[in-house]
Design a protein around this motif. Structure first.
Motif, mmCIF file in Angstrom:
data_model
loop_
_atom_site.group_PDB
_atom_site.id
_atom_site.type_symbol
_atom_site.label_atom_id
_atom_site.label_comp_id
_atom_site.label_asym_id
_atom_site.label_seq_id
_atom_site.Cartn_x
_atom_site.Cartn_y
_atom_site.Cartn_z
ATOM 1 N N ILE A 187 0.846 -1.195 0.000
ATOM 2 C CA ILE A 187 0.000 0.000 0.000
ATOM 3 C C ILE A 187 0.884 1.249 0.000
ATOM 4 N N ALA A 188 1.939 1.236 0.819
ATOM 5 C CA ALA A 188 2.850 2.373 0.874
ATOM 6 C C ALA A 188 3.566 2.574 -0.470
ATOM 7 N N MET A 189 3.992 1.502 -1.100
ATOM 8 C CA MET A 189 4.694 1.609 -2.374
ATOM 9 C C MET A 189 3.772 2.157 -3.467
ATOM 10 N N LEU A 193 4.321 5.714 -5.460
ATOM 11 C CA LEU A 193 4.340 5.825 -6.922
ATOM 12 C C LEU A 193 3.283 6.813 -7.411
ATOM 13 N N ILE A 194 2.091 6.773 -6.801
ATOM 14 C CA ILE A 194 1.021 7.696 -7.205
ATOM 15 C C ILE A 194 1.432 9.132 -6.928
ATOM 16 N N SER A 195 1.908 9.399 -5.704
ATOM 17 C CA SER A 195 2.299 10.765 -5.345
ATOM 18 C C SER A 195 3.465 11.245 -6.200
ATOM 19 N N GLY A 196 4.455 10.375 -6.401
ATOM 20 C CA GLY A 196 5.604 10.762 -7.206
ATOM 21 C C GLY A 196 5.229 11.059 -8.646
ATOM 22 N N TRP A 209 -3.349 13.898 -2.661
ATOM 23 C CA TRP A 209 -4.067 12.931 -3.486
ATOM 24 C C TRP A 209 -3.484 11.536 -3.331
ATOM 25 N N GLY A 210 -2.165 11.454 -3.157
ATOM 26 C CA GLY A 210 -1.536 10.153 -2.938
ATOM 27 C C GLY A 210 -1.992 9.515 -1.639
ATOM 28 N N PRO A 377 4.230 7.265 2.503
ATOM 29 C CA PRO A 377 4.798 7.774 1.251
ATOM 30 C C PRO A 377 5.029 9.277 1.259
ATOM 31 N N ALA A 378 4.155 10.021 1.942
ATOM 32 C CA ALA A 378 4.328 11.470 2.014
ATOM 33 C C ALA A 378 5.636 11.811 2.721
ATOM 34 N N LEU A 379 5.942 11.090 3.793
ATOM 35 C CA LEU A 379 7.177 11.344 4.525
ATOM 36 C C LEU A 379 8.402 11.001 3.672
#
Length: 461
Positions: A187-189, A193-196, A209-210, A377-379
């Motif tokens: 889920i984190a990966m 990828l979505i945020s990046g 949004w990510g 992922p944000a961090l």
């Protein structure tokens, strides 16, 4: 384009200086929401840690309320008085020191420990009012300021990797790779990828949004990323279907408010505790605030940090208020970098976080819908972005490069911003002095290095 006269601008714009900061109300609110989502875990983690040492009826809920109130007050003061986009809340690491070392380890009553936190906050305010904290910041060389920013980024990324289970404990190698097929990791990966990808496409609100997308994926797929009451992972259980399942009335933490014991904290036996709280939080908060201010564009080379006294005093006031309410040291949060990365530049960001923490007192069951795997992922992403300034460090000069490297390395590896700042300052002064370039260092920085060295010798961790 004709600029709107100051007197004709909306009051929010005039008060927070949105036009001067080249931002908008919408962007600031979005940045505030992003910051809140990345640090909202403290609503559940802080009560879990402190309840091990604070024994009062319904301790978890009372501590959750105190955490929300302290975070709201600290963030509001930061936004309204200092007008910086930095959120505050009870600090991680300091809460563990409070609970496990001071109360459970040393046997000091939790009321006395709260008194020690309050006194350390008073010292913060006094040093801020007389300008001592700003003088310290000015004495820190540019290479260390850049390294502090990069170190905070590495620390953030490490926290994100740890929260997602990508990096785990390993008895043989200290750290190791987690189980990549586990739900929190994938889920984190996916969220990363979505945020990046959204950020690469310059989509507004990419980080937010990510977070929301990965949360939705976790709910729809039934991924076991939610921590249950017994500490095990499970899927999102949803709500009861009624409004009562989402909204819970706040409980006034009457067993915690005003319970600090100042007289006990002033005793000689607790003096080392007061000094430890002071030293650790002073350099932790100062390092965090300096790094965040640099990232937000407030610290230009050769210029002083604007409203520095109000900025640092706000940090001290937050610590004092948090201790009065019944929680460990309230301090600036490195997760504020996520809101800065979303474009947040003024105190409206911090005020937005404050309001959301107050709302969380009513909607805290709903807050559980955001798993740690979704905010990790944000961090990680923000941490990567904060390393950008390291390219300006003079890596060809060992007296600049080595202290910067130690600052960067020690923060994630010792899980402490304060340790990174401390070893960076000590090594910088030592290298400059021994290489015959001692005059390049401010006398203030030499004094700080000496105090830091004595702190490690006499107070330890």
């Amino acid at each position: 384009m004709t600029q709107i006269p100051f007197t004709r601008r909306p009051w929010l714009d005039r008060f927070f200086g949105l036009t001067e900061a080249n931002t908008t109300v919408r962007r600031e609110l979005r940045a505030g929401l992003t910051t809140f989502l990345t640090m909202s875990y403290i609503l559940f983690v802080n009560p879990q840690i402190l309840s091990a040492a604070i024994d009062v009826p319904n301790a978890f809920v009372q501590l959750l309320m105190v955490t929300a109130i302290a975070a709201a007050f600290g963030s509001a003061v930061m936004g309204l008085v200092a007008k910086y986009p930095f959120a505050q809340a009870p600090g991680m690491g300091l809460n563990a020191f409070f609970a496990y070392t001071v109360v459970l380890g040393m046997g000091i009553p939790w009321q006395t420990a709260l008194g020690a936190v309050f006194i350390s906050g008073v010292l913060f305010v006094l040093l801020s009012v007389v300008g001592a904290r700003q003088a310290i910041v000015d004495a820190i060389p540019l290479s260390l300021k850049l390294a502090i920013t990069g170190g905070i980024g590495a620390f953030l990324a490490f926290i994100g990797l740890k929260n997602a289970g990508i990096v785990v404990d390993n008895e043989a190698t200290l750290l190791g790779l987690g189980q990549l097929t586990s739900a929190p990791v994938w889920i984190a990966m996916i969220g990363l990828l979505i945020s990046g990808a959204l950020m690469a496409r310059r989509v507004t609100g990419a980080i937010l949004w990510g977070i929301l997308a990965s949360t939705l994926i976790a709910i729809v797929t039934g991924a076991q990323v939610y921590v249950g009451p017994d500490g095990t992972l499970g899927a999102f259980s949803g709500f009861t279907g009624s409004i009562a399942g989402i909204i819970s009335a706040p409980i006034w933490p009457g067993d915690l408010v005003g319970q600090m014991d100042l007289a006990g904290a002033l005793g000689l036996g607790v003096l080392s505790v007061v000094l430890t709280f002071f030293f650790v939080d002073f350099f932790d908060a100062t390092g965090t605030l300096t790094g965040l201010a640099h990232r937000a564009g407030y610290m230009k080379e050769g210029q002083e940090m604007p409203r520095a006294r109000r900025l640092f005093a706000s940090d001290g006031l937050a610590a004092m208020f948090g201790a009065f309410m019944g929680t460990s040291t309230t301090t600036a949060y490195v997760e504020s970098a996520s809101g800065i990365e979303e474009g947040g530049r003024t105190g409206l960001v911090a005020v937005t976080v404050a309001v959301l923490f107050l709302l969380a007192m009513f909607l805290w069951p709903l807050a559980s819908a955001i798993p740690g795997a979704a905010t990790a992922p944000a961090l990680i992403l923000v941490g990567a972005m904060m390393l950008e300034g390291l390219k300006h460090v003079d890596w060809d000069d060992i007296t600049e490069a080595l202290p910067a490297f130690l600052t960067l390395l020690f923060m994630p590896l010792t899980f402490s911003i304060a340790n990174g700042v401390s070893f960076g300052v000590i090594s910088y002064c030592g290298l400059k002095l021994l290489s015959g370039r001692g005059r390049e260092v401010s006398p203030i920085l030499y004094g700080i290095a000496l105090l830091l060295a004595l702190r490690y010798v006499y107070l330890g961790e």
